[in-house]
Design an enzyme around this catalytic site. Sequence first.
Site, PDB file in Angstrom:
ATOM      1  N   GLU A 137       0.816  -1.217   0.000  1.00  0.00           N
ATOM      2  CA  GLU A 137       0.000   0.000   0.000  1.00  0.00           C
ATOM      3  C   GLU A 137       0.850   1.268   0.000  1.00  0.00           C
ATOM      4  O   GLU A 137       0.399   2.318  -0.420  1.00  0.00           O
ATOM      5  CB  GLU A 137      -0.929  -0.014   1.231  1.00  0.00           C
ATOM      6  CG  GLU A 137      -1.967   1.082   1.229  1.00  0.00           C
ATOM      7  CD  GLU A 137      -3.209   0.713   2.029  1.00  0.00           C
ATOM      8  OE1 GLU A 137      -3.599  -0.479   2.018  1.00  0.00           O
ATOM      9  OE2 GLU A 137      -3.790   1.604   2.668  1.00  0.00           O
ATOM     10  N   ASP A 139      -2.611  -3.139   3.019  1.00  0.00           N
ATOM     11  CA  ASP A 139      -3.011  -3.206   4.425  1.00  0.00           C
ATOM     12  C   ASP A 139      -4.203  -4.153   4.607  1.00  0.00           C
ATOM     13  O   ASP A 139      -5.051  -4.294   3.739  1.00  0.00           O
ATOM     14  CB  ASP A 139      -3.408  -1.812   4.951  1.00  0.00           C
ATOM     15  CG  ASP A 139      -2.201  -0.883   5.070  1.00  0.00           C
ATOM     16  OD1 ASP A 139      -1.067  -1.351   4.846  1.00  0.00           O
ATOM     17  OD2 ASP A 139      -2.412   0.303   5.376  1.00  0.00           O
ATOM     18  N   TYR A 168       3.538   3.736  12.555  1.00  0.00           N
ATOM     19  CA  TYR A 168       2.546   4.380  11.716  1.00  0.00           C
ATOM     20  C   TYR A 168       1.520   5.132  12.550  1.00  0.00           C
ATOM     21  O   TYR A 168       0.912   4.568  13.466  1.00  0.00           O
ATOM     22  CB  TYR A 168       1.861   3.271  10.917  1.00  0.00           C
ATOM     23  CG  TYR A 168       1.057   3.737   9.761  1.00  0.00           C
ATOM     24  CD1 TYR A 168       1.683   4.348   8.675  1.00  0.00           C
ATOM     25  CD2 TYR A 168      -0.312   3.558   9.722  1.00  0.00           C
ATOM     26  CE1 TYR A 168       0.945   4.763   7.589  1.00  0.00           C
ATOM     27  CE2 TYR A 168      -1.050   3.960   8.648  1.00  0.00           C
ATOM     28  CZ  TYR A 168      -0.421   4.570   7.588  1.00  0.00           C
ATOM     29  OH  TYR A 168      -1.155   4.975   6.517  1.00  0.00           O
TER      30      TYR A 168
END
EC number: 5.6.2.1
Length: 845
Positions: free
Chosen positions: A7, A102, A316
């Site tokens: 992604e 993801d 993240y």
Amino acid sequence: MELIITEKDNAARRIAEILSEGSATAERRNGVNVYRWGDTRVVGLSGHVVGVDFPPEYNDWRDVEPAELIDAEVTKEPTQENIVTTLKTLSRRADEAVVATDYDREGELIGKEAYELIREETDIPVSRVRFSSITEREVRNAFADAEEIDFDLAAAGEARQIIDLVWGAALTRFLSLSARQLGDDFISVGRVQSPTLKLIVDREREIEAFDPEDYWEIFADLQKNGSGFEAQYFYDDDGSEAERVWNEADADAAYADLTSVDAATVTSVRRRTRTDSPPTPFNTTAFISAASSLGYSAQRAMSIAEELYTAGYMTYPRTDNTVYPDDLEEDVLLDEFVGSPTFGEDAESLLEQDDIVATEGDEETTDHPPIHPTGEIPSKADISEDEWEIYELVVRRFFATVAEAATWERLRVVSEAGGRSLKANGKRLVEPGYHAVYPYSSASENHVPDVEEGEELSISEVRLDAKQTQPPRRYGQSRLIETMEDLGLGTKATRHNTLEKLYDRGYIEGDPPRPTALANAVVEAAEEFADRVVSDDMTAQLERDMTRIANGEATLEEVADESREMLQEVFDELAASREEIGEHLQESLKADKTLGPCPECGESMLVRRSRQGSYFVGCDGFPECRNTLPLPSTGEPLVLDETCEEHDMHHVKMLAGRDTFVHGCPRCEAEKADESDDEVIGPCPECGVAPAEQRDEGGDAAEGGDAEEGGELAIKHLRSGSRLVGCTRYPDCDYSLPLPRNGDIEVTEEFCEEHDLPELVVDPDSDDPWELGCPICNFEEYQARNAVEDLEDLNGIGAATADKLAAAGIESLEDLRAADPDGIAAEVQGVSAGQVQDWQSELEA
DNA sequence: GCAAGGTC
């Protein structure tokens, strides 16, 4: 060849590292990183690389009836040409492809989009791998057991895309057309932004409708061995304890009773210990909320988190997950911090615990872990102060989640005086637990001394406080984001952007945000004709429909068609009221721009825009009345609530990002300029005569009188409110230097040797005077500083990177434009040639 | 040029 698609680039790099056991190398293709080893290639997308839209014949808002969009075709077009091209090129040479986006619904859709791009080129097999975190074990297991793309789940995401586009575009165009707002200032509506705006509007309505009620509270100071504490009067109100007294006579009576005696008798003492559990791991919303109590806006907190993530210091930042994954070894991560000057001691004390068990929140997802530090630790000098403060917050939150609970001792003392009851609640932190490593949550104590039942305490003072009930408080940014999350509005990655959008569209202003007149009008119109679009029900229903599609109980077409029918019904009702809605919106737009009465004709003065695009204040009576006032040249004007008493004019704020400032009353500013004289400070460097020459020429008046030269620099006040050092021969000579907008300016006796100008001091009499110095030297420093800040506005350049670039001689956008990417990559650690190329192409754009 | 969702 095997092609793996992730992604984002970061995930591509880490997966390549794991699967290749570190042997993968990176190469740039069309500005896209491709990781390779053996017969395998890994490429990272950038989220969605294709987007939904209407065919071009629907582009012109004026030529298309908004309702036509309801049944218009919805197409998908590449939005990231470079990545799409690279993916297609790679797929032509591939024998098989693996989608490793993801592990969530949007990831499934992004994977399906990649699948369709591949299918335009070849019919190689395409499989799907799913893993909960990018770790060696998870990734290897996933690749050993590849599955198929879940097309139903992807279709659920597509239904959302279509419904959002059709509703959003059709209603946005309808409102914009009805109010004749077709430029940059169109009037937008959407499934997420409009219910969010309604939250703010509804709260403002509650505040406006609020009718305050009087009440009284009584406090008594009690003494025990010279140490005092506060107790509050309370009474029994139908079986429950009440402190507020709602009528004055009752309050006076209680006050009289309490002041008629000078001691209180303790009637009950209750001791309890309470455990105070450590906080759960950070998801995006909790992180934004914690950063907000440190003074960071949602947008700023996320942008710093992004920089810290990109630099490798934390995980993240966009996640809903509040449960650390199984493979996170808390003790190993803690160990990384041992020896750190800031965190070492705390890490060691946490490691001494018998066992280390992390807290868990309610939400567990499969795409990303909760936000936590990676274990790579920056030094304070590597990053900016703000970045460090946010980094420390993230580290300490992780510490807190593995720390022990705190213990409080609560002490409740009830006493009687003059037949009235008093209570005092004390709290004392017995075991600090996680508070020792996490100073952000309150650990304040309230001291109440040890007393016994029957004990007499002297009363040193009794206070009767008259109070009023308060209206509900406005939502702050972080409270809004929390509420959005509770209502299911938006996602972890979009909520803070939605708030920014509401600011940009002129719907809200200030912090805590308040709705503008336009926002009220938009919400009112939507409530009357398209209630769904301002209600969180639309999202709730959409979620249910998406679940049905994902489970195979409904199709994308069925759900989309049903939604289109509902929108058609909305438009059937709207059509008759188009003009009425338009007028109401236009009135509100005007209200947001109205400053106050025109002193010449009594009409309203409005913020307007000239044909050249600059803003000014003009009379609504134009062309009969031509009265105008200037506004500063930088930024977008915003009319504030605050008014100038003298002129009955609203103050104006100029929004210009980091250069935002309050201009104030435009009439006051203009008058101030009219009244002030220019103050000459020295010769103009462009057309003036240097003092040395003047001395050489002695008193020779003939030479000095030449009109073509001899200009002098003076401190000038402009009617637009700005000040500058400019040439007295303006406009024949337009040399000028900027001065700060506010503060008294003192011209000192000190002279700059280089420029022959006096040094200036701003606010010389204040506590914190600013020695601005020679205005030319100051301007040069100012330009250098601005150049660095411009650099930091580029994607992926934070203070840390800007600092490193400056050391390599890149101090401005011009320097960067002219730089050799490979040279920079060689000289600056952590910066690749590809990144430099990205910045250069961003500059060109 | 419209939305919301990814991403940087």
